[in-house]
Write a protein that holds these residues in place. Structure first.
Motif, PDB file in Angstrom:
ATOM      1  N   LYS A 162       0.822  -1.218  -0.017  1.00 53.30           N
ATOM      2  CA  LYS A 162      -0.117  -0.134  -0.053  1.00 53.30           C
ATOM      3  C   LYS A 162       1.031   1.285  -0.070  1.00 53.30           C
ATOM      4  O   LYS A 162       0.731   2.231  -0.616  1.00 53.30           O
ATOM      5  CB  LYS A 162      -1.049   0.027   1.183  1.00 53.30           C
ATOM      6  N   ILE A 203       2.617   1.786  -3.529  1.00 56.17           N
ATOM      7  CA  ILE A 203       1.460   2.396  -4.369  1.00 56.17           C
ATOM      8  C   ILE A 203       1.409   3.934  -4.147  1.00 56.17           C
ATOM      9  O   ILE A 203       1.391   4.827  -5.295  1.00 56.17           O
ATOM     10  CB  ILE A 203       0.104   1.658  -4.539  1.00 56.17           C
ATOM     11  N   CYS A 243       2.289   7.111  -6.604  1.00 53.83           N
ATOM     12  CA  CYS A 243       1.442   8.520  -7.037  1.00 53.83           C
ATOM     13  C   CYS A 243       2.078   9.537  -6.484  1.00 53.83           C
ATOM     14  O   CYS A 243       1.931  10.586  -7.429  1.00 53.83           O
ATOM     15  CB  CYS A 243       0.369   7.934  -6.055  1.00 53.83           C
ATOM     16  N   ILE A 265      -8.074   3.569 -13.777  1.00 50.14           N
ATOM     17  CA  ILE A 265      -8.324   2.482 -12.807  1.00 50.14           C
ATOM     18  C   ILE A 265      -9.424   1.358 -13.356  1.00 50.14           C
ATOM     19  O   ILE A 265     -10.766   1.909 -13.218  1.00 50.14           O
ATOM     20  CB  ILE A 265      -8.662   3.103 -11.490  1.00 50.14           C
ATOM     21  N   TYR A 325     -12.169  -2.206  -8.477  1.00 48.15           N
ATOM     22  CA  TYR A 325     -11.025  -2.018  -8.271  1.00 48.15           C
ATOM     23  C   TYR A 325     -10.636  -2.069  -6.618  1.00 48.15           C
ATOM     24  O   TYR A 325     -11.629  -2.073  -5.678  1.00 48.15           O
ATOM     25  CB  TYR A 325     -10.662  -0.547  -8.533  1.00 48.15           C
ATOM     26  N   TRP A 326      -9.459  -2.080  -5.996  1.00 49.63           N
ATOM     27  CA  TRP A 326      -8.989  -2.132  -4.594  1.00 49.63           C
ATOM     28  C   TRP A 326      -9.543  -0.868  -4.059  1.00 49.63           C
ATOM     29  O   TRP A 326      -9.213   0.093  -4.776  1.00 49.63           O
ATOM     30  CB  TRP A 326      -7.757  -2.484  -4.568  1.00 49.63           C
ATOM     31  N   TYR A 361      -7.008   2.557  -4.407  1.00 47.27           N
ATOM     32  CA  TYR A 361      -6.577   3.026  -5.599  1.00 47.27           C
ATOM     33  C   TYR A 361      -7.143   4.451  -5.932  1.00 47.27           C
ATOM     34  O   TYR A 361      -6.322   5.396  -6.038  1.00 47.27           O
ATOM     35  CB  TYR A 361      -6.806   2.172  -6.885  1.00 47.27           C
ATOM     36  N   PRO A 371      -8.691   9.981 -10.622  1.00 38.16           N
ATOM     37  CA  PRO A 371      -8.916   8.749 -11.100  1.00 38.16           C
ATOM     38  C   PRO A 371      -9.835   8.746 -12.202  1.00 38.16           C
ATOM     39  O   PRO A 371     -10.936   9.528 -12.360  1.00 38.16           O
ATOM     40  CB  PRO A 371      -9.508   8.020  -9.891  1.00 38.16           C
ATOM     41  N   ILE A 399      -3.364   1.394 -13.553  1.00 35.87           N
ATOM     42  CA  ILE A 399      -2.911   0.573 -12.473  1.00 35.87           C
ATOM     43  C   ILE A 399      -3.705  -0.849 -13.098  1.00 35.87           C
ATOM     44  O   ILE A 399      -5.125  -0.733 -13.043  1.00 35.87           O
ATOM     45  CB  ILE A 399      -3.635   1.060 -11.237  1.00 35.87           C
ATOM     46  N   ASN A 444      -4.552  -4.853 -11.440  1.00 32.62           N
ATOM     47  CA  ASN A 444      -4.355  -5.733 -10.328  1.00 32.62           C
ATOM     48  C   ASN A 444      -4.776  -6.955 -10.863  1.00 32.62           C
ATOM     49  O   ASN A 444      -5.952  -7.359 -11.057  1.00 32.62           O
ATOM     50  CB  ASN A 444      -5.445  -5.023  -9.216  1.00 32.62           C
ATOM     51  N   ASP A 498      -0.089  -4.376  -9.772  1.00 34.92           N
ATOM     52  CA  ASP A 498      -0.254  -4.930  -8.229  1.00 34.92           C
ATOM     53  C   ASP A 498      -0.511  -6.549  -8.469  1.00 34.92           C
ATOM     54  O   ASP A 498      -1.456  -6.924  -8.787  1.00 34.92           O
ATOM     55  CB  ASP A 498      -1.210  -4.000  -7.576  1.00 34.92           C
TER      56      ASP A 498
END
Length: 396
Positions: A102, A105, A109, A121, A125-126, A129, A140, A170, A172, A205
């Motif tokens: 975390k 990331i 950024c 994104i 998404y997680w 983010y 975003p 990003i 994942n 990720d």
């Protein structure tokens, strides 16, 4: 006295997954019988040989500051891991160790984005983010990838989202919250779309890499697109692989200039990760990997149990995943049948009526869904599925 807070605080929200976990804990403390399926954390203990390495580090006096970017021993172990598992060649100068993936990331950024820079994104998404991008003054750009496309974006969607302000994408895979993953050919197709945009950095990720049972071997983005390696940041960590969430060790490999900038950010915020945790992580990466495979087998069995169970409940549909320890269920039909306003109201219904805590899909940019973590025992999962069947009914 009223304290004026920074405007950036108004851009973000507390972590919804942590909020669900805290809510379940409060209800349990009040005497309620609650099954919490919100936390994204392995229920296994850290493997004994790794835990012993942490104890040995304390006894040997490894309790002082290290280099901000991590110890040489751990960075060398990460270089070896990338070479062994992913076929990626990094030097020590291209590796940064942080207080969890975390922070990695967030460092990225802060080091890369200026005000108004856009970050693509895919959704679902997680949860963190978009908020990390906002904290770094970025914008975003959410690209929805629905159930009908396996919760994965297409090259055409990626192309449509790119603008002159796009600075980063990003990815994942396998994904939190869906368990969906991109195969090698799918990653290559996305890479082909990005090839004509040389100013875009790709952040991949891979934290759930070892929790994998897909029909083909795991493939990292830079492995599938070696020509894009010079502008790819490959992010990983030991939390999910070795049940080391509390040890707080994440890492990345990437362009040396960018990694150096990320280390500068880290040096002025947290400085080095725990010296003790770094010693343990070195042993984890360099040591036997049987423990990782054993945990993965258990997670796959739980995945099969939960996905089958959810698909047997009225108004619930769940696609199988390729990895992670999450099931992401489409509950739009159940929401409609119950007359709930949305997935948040549906999750409230489940915790009130069934005593099962789940995370609403809107927290992940996917309304009409819920995420369930199966990082708990089969007995607990069977109990939770039984409770859901009781309040929602059986399908068919």
């Amino acid at each position: 006295m009223s304290i004026r807070l920074a405007r950036r605080i108004g851009r973000i929200k507390p972590s919804p997954t942590m909020a669900v976990t805290a809510r379940a804990a409060r209800l349990k403390a009040e005497g309620r019988d609650i099954i919490g399926l919100g936390a994204g954390e392995p229920d296994f203990d850290t493997p004994p040989h790794v835990a012993e390495a942490g104890i040995a580090a304390i006894r040997a006096g490894h309790t002082r500051y290290t280099a901000v970017e991590g110890t040489n021993e751990l960075r060398d172990a990460i270089v070896a891991k990338f070479r062994r598992d992913n076929g990626l060649e990094y030097t020590r100068a291209q590796i940064l160790v942080s207080n969890g993936a975390k922070q990695t990331i967030y460092n990225l950024c802060c080091a890369l984005l200026d005000a108004g820079d856009e970050v693509i994104i895919p959704a679902p998404y997680w949860v963190s983010y978009p908020d990390m991008v906002l904290l770094a003054d970025g914008t975003p750009v959410i690209v929805p990838a629905g159930r009908e496309q396996g919760y994965k974006i297409t090259p055409a969607q990626l192309a449509a989202a790119i603008t002159p302000r796009t600075r980063m994408v990003i990815l994942n895979s396998p994904s939190n919250p869906t368990g969906a993953a991109y195969g090698r050919a799918e990653l290559a197709a996305l890479g082909a779309m990005l090839r004509g945009h040389p100013d875009i950095v790709i952040a991949t990720d891979d934290i759930y890499e070892p929790v994998w049972w897909g029909p083909e071997p795991f493939c990292s983005f830079a492995t599938a697109c070696p020509d894009l390696f010079p502008r790819t940041v490959t992010i990983n960590g030991v939390s999910k692989s070795y049940a080391m969430t509390g040890w707080r060790i994440g890492y990345c490999g990437g362009p040396a200039e960018l990694v150096t900038a990320m280390a500068t950010i880290q040096g002025q915020s947290t400085s080095n990760p725990s010296s003790i945790s770094q010693q343990a992580a070195t042993v984890a990466l360099n040591g036997p990997q049987d423990c990782v495979a054993e945990m993965c087998r258990a997670f796959r069995a739980r995945h099969d149990l939960v996905v089958a169970g959810l698909n047997g409940i009225a108004g619930v549909s769940c696609l199988p995943g390729w990895g992670t320890f999450y099931a992401f269920a489409d509950v739009s039909a159940a929401i409609q049948a119950l007359g709930c306003a949305d997935d948040a109201a549906f999750a409230e219904f489940l915790i009130s009526e069934a005593g099962v805590a789940v995370v609403p899909g809107s927290a992940f940019g996917a309304p009409g869904h819920v995420r369930l973590s199966f990082a708990t025992s089969n007995a607990v999962l069977e109990d939770a599925l039984g409770r859901l069947r009781r309040v929602l009914g059986r399908s068919g």
